[in-house]
Write a protein that holds these residues in place. Structure first.
Motif: not given
Length: 308
Positions: A196-207
């Motif tokens: 699984v890959v997790v990201a910060m909720a507000e980081d639209d670019f990475c998501r």
């Protein structure tokens, strides 16, 4: 495409780095720039205590969570079975990669006679220990901690008959030896074999970037297994196994879930086949069935015995 470099956080074990590099390659192929940042987790540092005694769910993921929240890395790659079912505030699941082998294997020393008599098998997992004792009640099970390489090394150095590993981990870094057998009777950990890959909720670019790596079938099946775990309140501590499989021909989900007592003597299981439309509550409903069949009392007993 923006020129942001995606910083990929990972543990520094060989397997964790393999997983991070796999994600990195997939992102590079899509045209993204990346950088890998490796950190040591408490779970890798404290090796002299069984995991459940450390009393932290997510001991392998916590360090990376903190690095993400502090802005040192943008995303983190994990073996999904190590990730707590509740993610920290502000961190979201961005992608689940296509699942690898889900099976547990016994790595042995070339002689399996001990399976007929007495023997010693090593594992750091309560789930594997309970299922082993359920099948081989007169065997000794010893605690085994460390990353995959360390555990393989310890197996060679000790006079144990064998040790239990997830096939996927050994296959990923070409460590699977010739002396092994598939434990197809053992129900795997929820989400075993999935990354699984997790990201910060507000980081639209990475998501957006990472979202392109998502495998929908794996996402659905691991969601069911982790929902089952979360409802039973397993965290990393109770002997809980779960496996959901999509049946393409029938368009159904086949689900197997199990809860054991720590000594393996008690076993409560659930087997379900449901139409694909019913996947969202399947894990929850299966856990309720376990509760109704004695699981409530059993979970209470497990929690009390782990406090001691």
């Amino acid at each position: 495409m923006a020129e942001k470099t995606i910083r990929i956080g990972t543990r520094d074990s060989e397997l964790a780095l393999w997983q991070a590099h796999t994600v990195e390659k997939k992102l590079n192929d899509l045209g993204y720039k990346t950088e890998i940042i490796a950190v040591k987790s408490q779970g890798d540092i404290i090796l002299d205590k069984p995991l459940y005694e450390l009393g932290i769910t997510g001991i392998f993921t916590k360090t990376l969570d903190i690095a993400m929240i502090n802005g040192q890395v943008d995303i983190a790659v994990h073996s999904m079975k190590d990730v707590p079912t509740a993610l920290p505030m502000g961190i979201v699941q961005a992608a689940v990669l296509e699942r690898a082998n889900t099976v547990d294997i016994l790595v042995h020393k070339g002689n399996l006679d001990f399976l007929q008599g007495e023997g010693t098998v090593a594992t750091g997992s309560l789930r594997r220990q309970a299922q082993w004792w359920n099948k081989y009640p007169n065997h000794t099970v010893v605690d085994l901690r460390g990353n995959v390489n360390t555990r393989m090394q310890k197996l060679q150095e000790n006079n144990w008959n064998g040790a239990v590993f997830a096939a996927a981990g050994l296959e990923r870094i070409n460590l699977k030896p010739e002396n092994y057998i598939n434990l197809d009777w053992m129900i795997p950990a929820p989400a075993q074999g999935a990354m699984v890959v997790v990201a910060m909720a507000e980081d639209d670019f990475c998501r957006d970037a990472v979202g392109q790596l998502n495998d929908i079938e794996t996402e659905v099946c691991t969601h069911i297994e982790r929902q089952f775990l979360k409802t039973l309140e397993g965290g990393c501590t109770a002997p809980i196994g779960a496996l959901a499989k999509y049946n393409e021909i029938e368009d159904t989900i086949d689900f197997k879930g199990v809860l054991f007592s720590i000594d393996g003597k008690q076993k409560i299981e659930v087997n379900k086949i449901v139409p694909i439309e019913e996947w969202k509550k399947l894990g929850y409903n299966s856990a309720q069935e376990i509760f109704a069949n004695g699981g409530t009392e059993l979970m209470k007993t497990i929690k009390e015995s782990l406090k001691k």
